[in-house]
Scaffold this motif. Structure first.
Motif, short mmCIF file in Angstrom:
data_model
loop_
_atom_site.label_atom_id
_atom_site.label_comp_id
_atom_site.label_asym_id
_atom_site.label_seq_id
_atom_site.Cartn_x
_atom_site.Cartn_y
_atom_site.Cartn_z
N GLU A 30 -5.97 -12.58 -1.34
CA GLU A 30 -5.09 -13.73 -1.08
C GLU A 30 -4.84 -13.75 0.42
O GLU A 30 -4.53 -12.71 1.00
CB GLU A 30 -3.71 -13.54 -1.75
CG GLU A 30 -3.71 -13.35 -3.24
CD GLU A 30 -3.66 -14.64 -4.03
OE1 GLU A 30 -3.38 -15.71 -3.43
OE2 GLU A 30 -3.93 -14.58 -5.24
N ARG A 68 -4.56 -3.31 -9.29
CA ARG A 68 -4.24 -2.22 -8.37
C ARG A 68 -3.25 -1.27 -9.02
O ARG A 68 -2.52 -1.65 -9.94
CB ARG A 68 -3.65 -2.81 -7.08
CG ARG A 68 -4.70 -3.46 -6.21
CD ARG A 68 -4.09 -4.25 -5.09
NE ARG A 68 -3.12 -3.52 -4.29
CZ ARG A 68 -3.41 -2.62 -3.35
NH1 ARG A 68 -4.67 -2.35 -3.07
NH2 ARG A 68 -2.45 -2.03 -2.67
N VAL A 77 -5.55 -7.24 -0.84
CA VAL A 77 -5.54 -8.16 -1.99
C VAL A 77 -6.24 -9.47 -1.63
O VAL A 77 -6.19 -9.93 -0.48
CB VAL A 77 -4.08 -8.42 -2.44
CG1 VAL A 77 -4.02 -9.45 -3.55
CG2 VAL A 77 -3.43 -7.12 -2.90
N THR A 103 0.91 -6.57 -3.57
CA THR A 103 1.28 -6.06 -4.89
C THR A 103 2.32 -4.95 -4.75
O THR A 103 3.09 -4.70 -5.67
CB THR A 103 0.05 -5.50 -5.63
OG1 THR A 103 -0.59 -4.55 -4.78
CG2 THR A 103 -0.92 -6.60 -5.98
N ASP A 156 -1.66 -12.24 1.77
CA ASP A 156 -1.49 -10.78 1.75
C ASP A 156 -1.51 -10.25 3.18
O ASP A 156 -2.46 -9.58 3.61
CB ASP A 156 -2.61 -10.14 0.92
CG ASP A 156 -2.37 -8.65 0.72
OD1 ASP A 156 -1.20 -8.23 0.75
OD2 ASP A 156 -3.36 -7.91 0.56
N SER A 175 3.59 -5.25 -8.47
CA SER A 175 2.82 -5.71 -9.64
C SER A 175 1.44 -5.04 -9.64
O SER A 175 1.08 -4.33 -8.70
CB SER A 175 2.63 -7.23 -9.59
OG SER A 175 1.59 -7.54 -8.66
N ARG A 176 0.68 -5.30 -10.70
CA ARG A 176 -0.66 -4.72 -10.78
C ARG A 176 -1.74 -5.77 -10.59
O ARG A 176 -2.87 -5.60 -11.06
CB ARG A 176 -0.82 -3.97 -12.11
CG ARG A 176 0.07 -2.73 -12.20
CD ARG A 176 -0.57 -1.68 -13.06
NE ARG A 176 -1.91 -1.38 -12.61
CZ ARG A 176 -2.88 -0.95 -13.42
NH1 ARG A 176 -2.66 -0.78 -14.70
NH2 ARG A 176 -4.09 -0.71 -12.94
N TYR A 177 -1.39 -6.87 -9.91
CA TYR A 177 -2.38 -7.91 -9.62
C TYR A 177 -3.62 -7.28 -8.97
O TYR A 177 -3.50 -6.33 -8.19
CB TYR A 177 -1.73 -8.93 -8.68
CG TYR A 177 -2.63 -10.07 -8.26
CD1 TYR A 177 -3.41 -10.76 -9.19
CD2 TYR A 177 -2.69 -10.47 -6.94
CE1 TYR A 177 -4.22 -11.81 -8.80
CE2 TYR A 177 -3.48 -11.53 -6.54
CZ TYR A 177 -4.25 -12.19 -7.48
OH TYR A 177 -5.06 -13.22 -7.08
N ASN A 178 -4.78 -7.80 -9.30
CA ASN A 178 -6.08 -7.23 -8.86
C ASN A 178 -6.32 -5.87 -9.51
O ASN A 178 -7.16 -5.10 -9.06
CB ASN A 178 -6.17 -7.05 -7.33
CG ASN A 178 -6.45 -8.35 -6.57
OD1 ASN A 178 -6.79 -8.32 -5.39
ND2 ASN A 178 -6.31 -9.49 -7.20
#
Ligand code: LLP
Length: 381
Positions: free
Chosen positions: A334, A373, A332, A299, A337, A368-371
């Motif tokens: 994934e 974060r 993350v 991210t 990651d 990005s702010r995926y999860n």
């Protein structure tokens, strides 16, 4: 290893982007020097890094801005880039963005299709203004770079196919609200040999001859960006060879009298001045592997996950003379990651501070702010 202000890092919350502003200023000076007194104009590709401190330094060096959204145009204006030095590209400009760009009085639209020309014309006509246009031509040149960042091949969505260029030129010349200024090209990113640019120059020369014979002259040619950097040896090559780059165009492109040459460099300007600084959370023993799990993830820096890119990883705080092999991975959820497989690092422990180098371009700007974060912090020095 380049000198990092480690004492200051220790008090900072990780992960964060560290920008070495003196390297940025040296890079900007080197571009200016390589341009010399020529009629070459560099528009910094804002997408590479839109951090206001970076943008302000670029603007202060007198560069224009290459923007791809209304948001980027606003950011460039706020950081002091004059509207007339802004060019606006992108295959999907919205009506609102086009109106906003016309109101601001930007220097040029880099237009990607006949359909877009029609919309810019009708919005400009309704506003009673004339839009300056460069037609983005798809020159079908292979940049030999990662397929996600190759843009000048026929099957890419970018630009106007050569077969359709005549129609686009005719459309502009028949319009009261469009002023055709020139042609725009961009063949890809992270280009590390000059060969694709030499081929591009050849294509442009033929087009200029062809149009001159038809009585059409352009006052500007824009060759886009794409100059690559040395991700493996950032300390050996902190500043790209701008002289060799500009000289390639000096040697191979036959500009007409009074014709300006525009460039849209992004990565080459800002990549080497930035590092992503992260702390080791855990050193986890696997069956056949050791993982250094760090607090930065995809991210914060998505390039390894998205393009299989590799950023040099350095342990800034280990005092060990012994080395060990680690997979350096983020938190993350994934498997992609992962910043590095089988990285040889000095013995690494929880709390150590690592630097992921050459991350000034397409690092922070793609976070990005995926999860859910937090976005990475920034630290400039
Ligand atoms: N001009 C146009 C029209 C572009 O599309 C681009 C980049 C540039 C200029 C600037 O290219 P540069 O000098 O930075 O190579 N996120 C990818 C790179 C995407 C580049 C997109 N277009 C990465 O991290 O490698």
């Amino acid at each position: 290893m380049s000198a990092f202000p480690l004492d200051k890092f220790k008090a900072e919350r990780t992960p964060f982007y560290y920008y070495d502003l003196s390297l940025l200023r040296d890079t900007l000076a080197s571009i200016k020097d390589a341009v010399g007194g020529s009629d070459y104009h560099v528009h910094y590709a804002v997408k590479a890094n839109v951090n206001p401190v970076i943008l302000a330094a670029v603007a202060a060096a007198g560069m224009g801005a290459d923007c791809v959204s209304g948001g980027e145009i606003e950011a460039a204006l706020e950081c002091g880039v004059p509207a007339s030095s802004i060019v606006y590209a992108g295959v999907g400009k919205s009506d609102d963005e086009i109106s906003m760009a016309l109101r601001a009085g930007i220097g040029c639209f880099n237009v990607e299709s006949l359909e877009e020309l029609g919309i810019i014309e009708s919005i400009a006509s309704a506003m009673g203004v004339v839009a300056d246009i460069a037609l983005r031509v798809n020159p079908n040149v292979d940049a030999h770079t990662h397929h996600y960042i190759t843009t000048g091949l026929q099957e890419n969505k970018f630009g106007i196919a050569l077969e359709m260029l005549d129609d686009a030129v005719g459309y502009c010349r028949g319009s009261q609200s469009l002023r055709l200024r020139g042609l725009h090209f961009h063949i890809g990113s992270q280009i590390t040999t000059m060969d694709p640019y030499v081929i591009l120059c050849g294509r442009i020369n033929s087009l200029l001859d062809e149009y001159e014979a038809k009585g059409v002259n352009f006052d500007l040619i824009n060759v886009g960006g794409g100059l690559g950097i040395d991700y493996d040896h950032p300390d050996k090559h902190p500043i790209p060879d701008f002289r060799a780059y500009f000289d390639t165009f000096r040697r191979h492109l036959h500009l007409r009298d009074g014709q300006q040459l525009h460039f849209e460099l992004g990565r080459a300007v800002v990549a080497q001045c930035g590092s992503l600084i992260t702390r080791v959370l855990y050193v986890k023993q696997g069956v056949n592997k050791q993982f250094a799990i760090v607090d930065a993830g995809m991210t914060d820096l998505i390039r390894p996950a998205l393009y299989q890119a590799h950023h040099l990883i350095q342990n800034l705080t280990s005092e060990s003379d012994e080395e060990c092999v680690y997979d350096v991975v983020g938190p993350v959820c994934e498997s992609s990651d992962c910043f590095g497989v089988d990285e040889r690092l000095p013995v690494t422990k929880r709390g150590d501070i690592l630097a992921l180098r050459s991350a000034g371009a397409y690092g922070e700007s793609m976070a990005s702010r995926y999860n859910l974060r937090s976005l990475p912090g920034t630290f400039t020095d």
